[in-house]
Design an enzyme around this catalytic site. Sequence first.
Site: not given
Length: 299
Positions: A122, A125, A190-191, A224, A283
């Site tokens: 990761q 990235h 995230e992971h 992934d 109403h």
Amino acid sequence: YPSSVLMNAMPAHVAGVKNIVMVVPTPGGTPNQLVLAAACLAGVSTCFTIGGAQAVAALAYGTKTIPAVDKIVGPGNAYVAAAKRYVFGTVGIDMIAGPSEILVICDGKTNPDWIAMDLFSQAEHDELAQAILLTPDAEFAEAVKTSIEKQLPDMPRKDIIAASLKNRGAIIVTESVEEACRIADKIAPEHLELSVEDPEKYVDLIHHAGAMFLGAYTCEALGDYCAGPNHVLPTSRTARYSSPLGVWDFQKRTSILKVSKQGAYELGKIADVLARGEFLYAHSGSAMYRVKDLDSKDK
């Protein structure tokens, strides 16, 4: 990425979306053949060679050549994320995705080279990516640090990895695996890799994670690409309230009500009390017209 095409288009296709429009940048003017092949396999209807924030704007508002859509999903850089935030409301979006994140909880029984590479997976990235290891084994923590130093020089994206680990990476020694789980739950990554023996034992301690990978052989990289269910995941602690992209993101619900005469009579009186309590007299009148009509017919 071809994998991102599959992860975004396939759920839409399965959900029954009739028209899937893809936008993709073409650096140097040459389309990526793998991306186009993935689009074909995943049921993409139309592809436009445009990327960036301008592509998001085109999809949201429409142009002479690009149709306006109902929902925009998929990854991009910071400008794409900002553009998706800006057009939300005009169109639906999946999420505002930040830099990639991985958090590994390890009991010290996995090969340290594996864990170091999982962190790299990761970190490579983006310089802003976050890679964290939590372990109760101090010796293992040192072994992973040594492995990082050993393997990093051979990585093609070593400069990005090094910057990510320096600025956003961490190796933390905890009192126990249970404490590591509590810390992970606050981070809401995230992971999340649970690289421990009997990982199912700890699953219920985790409430906030985009995706969980159980056991030493379940590396995040498999998710992934091919192990599913999706790699479009909530980042930046948004896993506290959001979920991975899936078929349900391309479906919506409509409420349908049908009330009988008796139901209108009983519910109308309840609605009348609540409506008048809120000073919404139309109403009340709408509901009570039915009640009074039924009362008059009974007489």
